[in-house]
Motif scaffolding. Structure first.
Motif, PDB file in Angstrom:
ATOM      1  N   LEU A 113       0.826  -1.207   0.000  1.00 52.29           N
ATOM      2  CA  LEU A 113       0.000   0.000   0.000  1.00 52.29           C
ATOM      3  C   LEU A 113       0.864   1.263   0.000  1.00 52.29           C
ATOM      4  N   LEU A 114       1.900   1.278   0.821  1.00 53.92           N
ATOM      5  CA  LEU A 114       2.773   2.448   0.864  1.00 53.92           C
ATOM      6  C   LEU A 114       3.609   2.583  -0.405  1.00 53.92           C
ATOM      7  N   ASP A 115       3.821   1.487  -1.096  1.00 55.34           N
ATOM      8  CA  ASP A 115       4.613   1.533  -2.326  1.00 55.34           C
ATOM      9  C   ASP A 115       3.857   2.173  -3.488  1.00 55.34           C
ATOM     10  N   GLN A 116       2.580   2.475  -3.293  1.00 62.85           N
ATOM     11  CA  GLN A 116       1.787   3.113  -4.348  1.00 62.85           C
ATOM     12  C   GLN A 116       1.973   4.620  -4.376  1.00 62.85           C
ATOM     13  N   ARG A 117       2.941   5.125  -3.620  1.00 62.49           N
ATOM     14  CA  ARG A 117       3.255   6.559  -3.570  1.00 62.49           C
ATOM     15  C   ARG A 117       2.043   7.380  -3.131  1.00 62.49           C
ATOM     16  N   ILE A 118       1.402   6.903  -2.069  1.00 64.80           N
ATOM     17  CA  ILE A 118       0.217   7.603  -1.581  1.00 64.80           C
ATOM     18  C   ILE A 118       0.631   8.863  -0.829  1.00 64.80           C
ATOM     19  N   ARG A 119      -0.336   9.743  -0.604  1.00 64.19           N
ATOM     20  CA  ARG A 119      -0.049  10.967   0.126  1.00 64.19           C
ATOM     21  C   ARG A 119       0.239  10.660   1.597  1.00 64.19           C
ATOM     22  N   GLN A 120       1.022  11.535   2.189  1.00 61.22           N
ATOM     23  CA  GLN A 120       1.389  11.401   3.601  1.00 61.22           C
ATOM     24  C   GLN A 120       2.040  10.051   3.891  1.00 61.22           C
ATOM     25  N   GLU A 121       2.809   9.560   2.938  1.00 58.83           N
ATOM     26  CA  GLU A 121       3.476   8.265   3.137  1.00 58.83           C
ATOM     27  C   GLU A 121       4.421   8.313   4.333  1.00 58.83           C
ATOM     28  N   GLY A 122       5.164   9.421   4.459  1.00 61.61           N
ATOM     29  CA  GLY A 122       6.107   9.526   5.562  1.00 61.61           C
ATOM     30  C   GLY A 122       5.427   9.481   6.919  1.00 61.61           C
ATOM     31  N   VAL A 123       4.251  10.134   7.032  1.00 55.65           N
ATOM     32  CA  VAL A 123       3.510  10.142   8.291  1.00 55.65           C
ATOM     33  C   VAL A 123       3.022   8.736   8.623  1.00 55.65           C
ATOM     34  N   LEU A 124       2.460   8.061   7.625  1.00 51.72           N
ATOM     35  CA  LEU A 124       1.942   6.713   7.853  1.00 51.72           C
ATOM     36  C   LEU A 124       3.072   5.746   8.198  1.00 51.72           C
ATOM     37  N   ARG A 125       4.179   5.885   7.502  1.00 53.69           N
ATOM     38  CA  ARG A 125       5.310   5.001   7.786  1.00 53.69           C
ATOM     39  C   ARG A 125       5.804   5.192   9.216  1.00 53.69           C
ATOM     40  N   THR A 126       5.833   6.435   9.671  1.00 57.00           N
ATOM     41  CA  THR A 126       6.256   6.714  11.045  1.00 57.00           C
ATOM     42  C   THR A 126       5.272   6.126  12.051  1.00 57.00           C
ATOM     43  N   TYR A 130       6.278   3.338  14.796  1.00 55.84           N
ATOM     44  CA  TYR A 130       6.393   3.848  16.167  1.00 55.84           C
ATOM     45  C   TYR A 130       6.331   2.750  17.230  1.00 55.84           C
ATOM     46  N   PRO A 131       5.436   1.752  17.129  1.00 55.63           N
ATOM     47  CA  PRO A 131       5.399   0.719  18.191  1.00 55.63           C
ATOM     48  C   PRO A 131       6.730   0.015  18.400  1.00 55.63           C
ATOM     49  N   MET A 132       7.538  -0.102  17.334  1.00 51.36           N
ATOM     50  CA  MET A 132       8.820  -0.796  17.486  1.00 51.36           C
ATOM     51  C   MET A 132       9.786   0.004  18.341  1.00 51.36           C
ATOM     52  N   ALA A 133       9.532   1.295  18.503  1.00 47.22           N
ATOM     53  CA  ALA A 133      10.393   2.122  19.343  1.00 47.22           C
ATOM     54  C   ALA A 133      10.115   1.906  20.829  1.00 47.22           C
ATOM     55  N   LEU A 134       9.006   1.254  21.140  1.00 44.98           N
ATOM     56  CA  LEU A 134       8.648   0.993  22.535  1.00 44.98           C
ATOM     57  C   LEU A 134       9.256  -0.325  22.990  1.00 44.98           C
ATOM     58  N   SER A 135       9.471  -0.438  24.274  1.00 45.37           N
ATOM     59  CA  SER A 135       9.928  -1.705  24.823  1.00 45.37           C
ATOM     60  C   SER A 135       8.736  -2.640  24.981  1.00 45.37           C
ATOM     61  N   PHE A 136       9.030  -3.938  25.061  1.00 46.06           N
ATOM     62  CA  PHE A 136       7.959  -4.907  25.230  1.00 46.06           C
ATOM     63  C   PHE A 136       7.294  -4.755  26.599  1.00 46.06           C
ATOM     64  N   ILE A 137       7.998  -4.199  27.561  1.00 48.57           N
ATOM     65  CA  ILE A 137       7.385  -3.956  28.866  1.00 48.57           C
ATOM     66  C   ILE A 137       6.256  -2.938  28.728  1.00 48.57           C
ATOM     67  N   VAL A 138       6.522  -1.847  28.025  1.00 49.71           N
ATOM     68  CA  VAL A 138       5.497  -0.818  27.816  1.00 49.71           C
ATOM     69  C   VAL A 138       4.328  -1.402  27.025  1.00 49.71           C
ATOM     70  N   THR A 139       4.653  -2.139  25.973  1.00 47.04           N
ATOM     71  CA  THR A 139       3.593  -2.767  25.170  1.00 47.04           C
ATOM     72  C   THR A 139       2.734  -3.691  26.018  1.00 47.04           C
ATOM     73  N   GLY A 190       5.012  -3.276  12.026  1.00 45.48           N
ATOM     74  CA  GLY A 190       5.547  -2.091  11.372  1.00 45.48           C
ATOM     75  C   GLY A 190       6.997  -2.270  10.959  1.00 45.48           C
ATOM     76  N   PHE A 191       7.768  -2.965  11.781  1.00 48.86           N
ATOM     77  CA  PHE A 191       9.161  -3.249  11.438  1.00 48.86           C
ATOM     78  C   PHE A 191       9.244  -4.147  10.210  1.00 48.86           C
ATOM     79  N   VAL A 192       8.380  -5.152  10.144  1.00 52.74           N
ATOM     80  CA  VAL A 192       8.362  -6.035   8.974  1.00 52.74           C
ATOM     81  C   VAL A 192       7.951  -5.246   7.738  1.00 52.74           C
ATOM     82  N   MET A 193       6.994  -4.321   7.906  1.00 53.41           N
ATOM     83  CA  MET A 193       6.600  -3.458   6.790  1.00 53.41           C
ATOM     84  C   MET A 193       7.790  -2.680   6.251  1.00 53.41           C
ATOM     85  N   ALA A 194       8.619  -2.143   7.142  1.00 54.21           N
ATOM     86  CA  ALA A 194       9.790  -1.382   6.706  1.00 54.21           C
ATOM     87  C   ALA A 194      10.756  -2.256   5.920  1.00 54.21           C
ATOM     88  N   LEU A 195      10.942  -3.507   6.350  1.00 56.31           N
ATOM     89  CA  LEU A 195      11.815  -4.421   5.618  1.00 56.31           C
ATOM     90  C   LEU A 195      11.294  -4.664   4.202  1.00 56.31           C
TER      91      LEU A 195
END
Length: 313
Positions: A113-126, A130-139, A190-195
């Motif tokens: 979906l993000l590869d279709q060059r949609i608008r606000q791609e950078g915002v959606l990707r972030t 974002y969840p990957m930036a959290l520790s599993f304890i917080v999650t 989200g991390f897998v999406m980035a890969l």
């Protein structure tokens, strides 16, 4: 015209002998090794040294403190007859299988979906990352609030008037393991999406255009052309996610605590419970070595495949 060597000799400049490197060259050769030596020594001692020590303890009758009374593979035999270990192993198969599969599916879909060059791609990707930036304890803590029948989703939906709605997986022994899947997928997809997105951006556009000129629809192009090109990405994602699943500890402790009872135990929590809270260091060490065996069963084929590709590449 005089030779350069003759001129250099008369001027008093020393001529380096052929085949014998200078002191500066020797230092340059040895400097990287000297810099890396402390890190290598620390790694060998604190990682591989303690792995060896854990294996030795798994062959002893150690309980509260290490004891070097060797009993062979008796601890492994005890482990194979321990009901809680089999519950933890079964949970790992369920948790790992669902976690890896769902993350791969969600990651591929989001990346396409993000590869279709949609608008606000950078915002959606972030947002997805974002969840990957959290520790599993917080999650685990956040999802524990959300899945608490008296505070979270169930209480909210019942407050809307749906009194018969039930979502008590957190306190249901048969469903508690699936709450771990929900929380882990939320964090790692989200991390897998980035890969996959990085892999998609690395595919030559001319291949896609050629397939479309041949009359292939966009879904068929992705299914027949793009996804087969992403096999290295898929393999890497499976390796990373499987490693996360095998060593999962903090998410279990924060979300379910291994409960109700030990219904949502995983091998990591089993090892901690027996080695540190039940004074059974030998049994805990044996379970740790089996976990290491599971990690090696994943890493060794991966490394073999990488080395083989490099040789034939």
């Amino acid at each position: 015209m005089k030779p350069a060597s003759t001129s250099a000799a008369r001027s008093g400049v020393p001529i380096p002998r052929a085949g014998r490197p200078s002191l500066t060259a020797r230092l340059q050769d040895w400097l990287p090794r000297l810099v890396l030596a402390p890190s290598v020594a620390i790694t060998l001692f604190f990682v591989y040294g303690f792995m060896l020590w854990t294996f030795i303890l798994s062959l002893t009758s150690s309980r509260m403190l290490p004891s070097y009374e060797f009993v062979g593979f008796a601890q492994y035999a005890r482990l194979m007859t321990n009901d809680r270990w089999w519950v933890a192993s079964t949970n790992l198969v369920i948790f790992g299988g669902l976690f890896v599969t769902i993350c791969l599916v969600i990651g591929v879909v989001l990346a396409i979906l993000l590869d279709q060059r949609i608008r606000q791609e950078g915002v959606l990707r972030t947002l997805y990352l974002y969840p990957m930036a959290l520790s599993f304890i917080v999650t685990g803590v956040v999802w524990k609030w959300l899945l608490n029948p008296g505070l979270g989703i169930q209480a909210m939906v019942r407050g809307w008037g749906f009194e018969e709605f039930r979502f008590d997986w957190l306190v249901n022994p048969d469903m508690a393991i699936y709450t771990l899947v929900i929380a882990a997928v939320w964090q790692a997809s989200g991390f897998v999406m980035a890969l996959f997105l990085a892999g998609l951006r690395g595919i030559d556009d001319s291949i896609l255009k050629a397939a479309q000129l041949d009359g292939a629809s966009l879904p068929r192009v992705y299914w027949r052309v793009v996804i087969p090109c992403l096999r290295p990405v898929v393999f890497s994602a499976v390796m990373i996610l499987s490693h996360i699943a095998i060593k999962s500890f903090d998410l279990v402790v924060a979300l379910t605590g291994g409960g109700p009872g030990y219904a949502s135990d995983l091998p990591a929590t089993f090892m901690y419970a027996h080695a540190f809270t039940r004074a059974q260091i030998g049994l805990g060490s044996a379970s740790a070595m089996l976990m290491l065996g599971g990690v090696l069963a994943i890493l060794v084929p991966y490394l073999y495949s990488e080395l083989r590709n490099r040789r034939h590449g």
